[in-house]
Design a protein around this motif. Sequence first.
Motif, PDB file in Angstrom:
ATOM      1  N   LEU A   9       7.524   7.791  -1.209  1.00 56.32           N
ATOM      2  CA  LEU A   9       6.814   7.121  -2.224  1.00 56.32           C
ATOM      3  C   LEU A   9       7.077   6.661  -3.206  1.00 56.32           C
ATOM      4  CD1 LEU A   9       3.059   9.379  -1.450  1.00 56.32           C
ATOM      5  CD2 LEU A   9       4.642   8.097   0.221  1.00 56.32           C
ATOM      6  N   ASP A  11       6.358   4.909  -6.757  1.00 57.86           N
ATOM      7  CA  ASP A  11       5.694   4.232  -8.507  1.00 57.86           C
ATOM      8  C   ASP A  11       6.337   3.160  -8.475  1.00 57.86           C
ATOM      9  OD1 ASP A  11       3.511   3.815 -10.166  1.00 57.86           O
ATOM     10  OD2 ASP A  11       6.046   4.200 -11.549  1.00 57.86           O
ATOM     11  N   ALA A 109       3.645   3.247  -3.946  1.00 54.67           N
ATOM     12  CA  ALA A 109       2.209   4.131  -4.323  1.00 54.67           C
ATOM     13  C   ALA A 109       1.418   3.458  -5.399  1.00 54.67           C
ATOM     14  CB  ALA A 109       2.590   5.309  -3.723  1.00 54.67           C
ATOM     15  N   LEU A 149      -1.781   8.635  -4.221  1.00 50.52           N
ATOM     16  CA  LEU A 149      -0.865   9.178  -3.635  1.00 50.52           C
ATOM     17  C   LEU A 149      -1.893   9.921  -2.282  1.00 50.52           C
ATOM     18  CD1 LEU A 149       0.728  11.538  -6.062  1.00 50.52           C
ATOM     19  CD2 LEU A 149       1.367   9.087  -4.936  1.00 50.52           C
ATOM     20  N   PHE A 165       8.151  11.896  -4.061  1.00 51.45           N
ATOM     21  CA  PHE A 165       7.650  11.493  -4.897  1.00 51.45           C
ATOM     22  C   PHE A 165       8.902  10.428  -5.593  1.00 51.45           C
ATOM     23  CE2 PHE A 165       3.940   9.384  -8.314  1.00 51.45           C
ATOM     24  CZ  PHE A 165       4.164   7.955  -7.223  1.00 51.45           C
ATOM     25  N   ASP A 172       3.147  11.128 -13.466  1.00 46.72           N
ATOM     26  CA  ASP A 172       3.272  10.822 -11.979  1.00 46.72           C
ATOM     27  C   ASP A 172       3.089  12.152 -11.274  1.00 46.72           C
ATOM     28  OD1 ASP A 172       2.924   7.572 -11.646  1.00 46.72           O
ATOM     29  OD2 ASP A 172       5.037   7.412 -12.672  1.00 46.72           O
ATOM     30  N   ALA A 176       1.918  14.478  -8.657  1.00 47.16           N
ATOM     31  CA  ALA A 176       2.214  14.823  -7.286  1.00 47.16           C
ATOM     32  C   ALA A 176       2.214  15.898  -7.887  1.00 47.16           C
ATOM     33  CB  ALA A 176       3.871  14.309  -7.512  1.00 47.16           C
ATOM     34  N   CYS A 183       8.338  15.364  -7.333  1.00 50.09           N
ATOM     35  CA  CYS A 183       8.037  14.267  -8.177  1.00 50.09           C
ATOM     36  C   CYS A 183      10.272  13.951  -8.786  1.00 50.09           C
ATOM     37  CB  CYS A 183       7.013  14.059  -9.138  1.00 50.09           C
ATOM     38  SG  CYS A 183       7.375  12.453  -9.620  1.00 50.09           S
TER      39      CYS A 183
END
Lengths: 236, 236
Positions: A9, A11, A109, A149, A165, A172, A176, A183
């Motif tokens: 995923l 950002d 995401a 998410l 992520f 963020d 996560a 992350c």
Amino acid sequence: MAARSDGVLFDVDGTLVDTTYLHTVAWWEALRQFDHAVPMALIHRSIGMGSDRLLDHLLGPERDRASDDRLRDAHDSLFLEYADRLTPLPHAADLLRACADRGLRVVLATSAAEHEVRALRAALDADDAVDTVTSSADAQQGKPAPDILVAALEQSGLAAERVVFVGDSVWDVAAAGRLGIPCIGLTCGGTGRAELAGAGAVEVYDDPGALLAHLADSPVLGRRHHDTEADMNVKA
Amino acid sequence: MAARSDGVLFDVDGTLVDTTYLHTVAWWEALRQFDHAVPMALIHRSIGMGSDRLLDHLLGPERDRASDDRLRDAHDSLFLEYADRLTPLPHAADLLRACADRGLRVVLATSAAEHEVRALRAALDADDAVDTVTSSADAQQGKPAPDILVAALEQSGLAAERVVFVGDSVWDVAAAGRLGIPCIGLTCGGTGRAELAGAGAVEVYDDPGALLAHLADSPVLGRRHHDTEADMNVKA
């Protein structure tokens, strides 16, 4: 838990496309037009939150919310002045394609609004590598709540235990963390290495190009090696 | 060395006036117009350098310098769009007046161009507290070279051993370090606490208001207490 990843995923704002500073100046000017003097460094470090949370964070939860919608509209108008000039961060498309080539599902995401998502995807120019894309319509609450998410996992059919992520803000990392998803932090959104590591990022790289260069050793491919390493945060 | 301070040198951009993000976007757009795609986080962390050094840092010292002047002019034009909207950082004027009230000479040690200095002083609105102001004309080389601090000392008649410097970038810390002047870091320019402390800042505060609130305990009044403290960097 010690499995190979099925997907990644990402950002988008500040992680794959160079927008964090533009959002900062757009929010600053929007707030200024509504007589709120908010220092830009505070705005900058709030980018990545949902706009609902961001205004609470910057103006206080007790404020008069009557002008929230107009403030958000002002931000959107000012930000979209840049829509045709948005620039991908170094090797962002290459990173997405390298992930897809290794059989990973690539999910954007983002909780950006639909029209912003269009501009971000155009700048990124890597739709061929992208499996799933979310937008603000998919999240009840913005980050650090994990809604976006959760939506990304649902839409892609991926399991939280089999993804990582990649993001650029402490929000963020926090979002996560609420789902137990590791992350990876990138400093190209302007948040420093120590801030991301301190928030719990499992590794920190400069930008998508640096992550791509270390892809084989990174947690992107699987969590096996990395969950047991004590010094996860100090990789270059 | 263990003496009371006679004066305080202040960086202005990002330290007293909220301009770092505006400079970042202005340089990004100027560079973009000359076909240089430079990520904004890299530009941001270069602000505070002299523009001579900044272009070397971002584009490499081996580049064709033929367009340097036009690049700088483009930055200046784009930045000056904001000239009437420049905002002081929280309690910047109060901090300068508190220093002056305690008998300290207040020096604005900036290498901004003359016309930018006018806009910065207008935004700051604290000329009554200011003893000396430098500008780009006073420095052969920009920071991290210490030229502008040497000029600030010469023009104010202050001795390096009896001043502190307040800045927001690692280049401020480096320039002060070359003269043995302690540098207090402020994170309101967007450079993080760990980055400023890592560069050698003796203390780090959020903004001028936070430094003002801790003025009596800070190294601004004198170095006596602080030169021997092991944990200088960790104050809030």
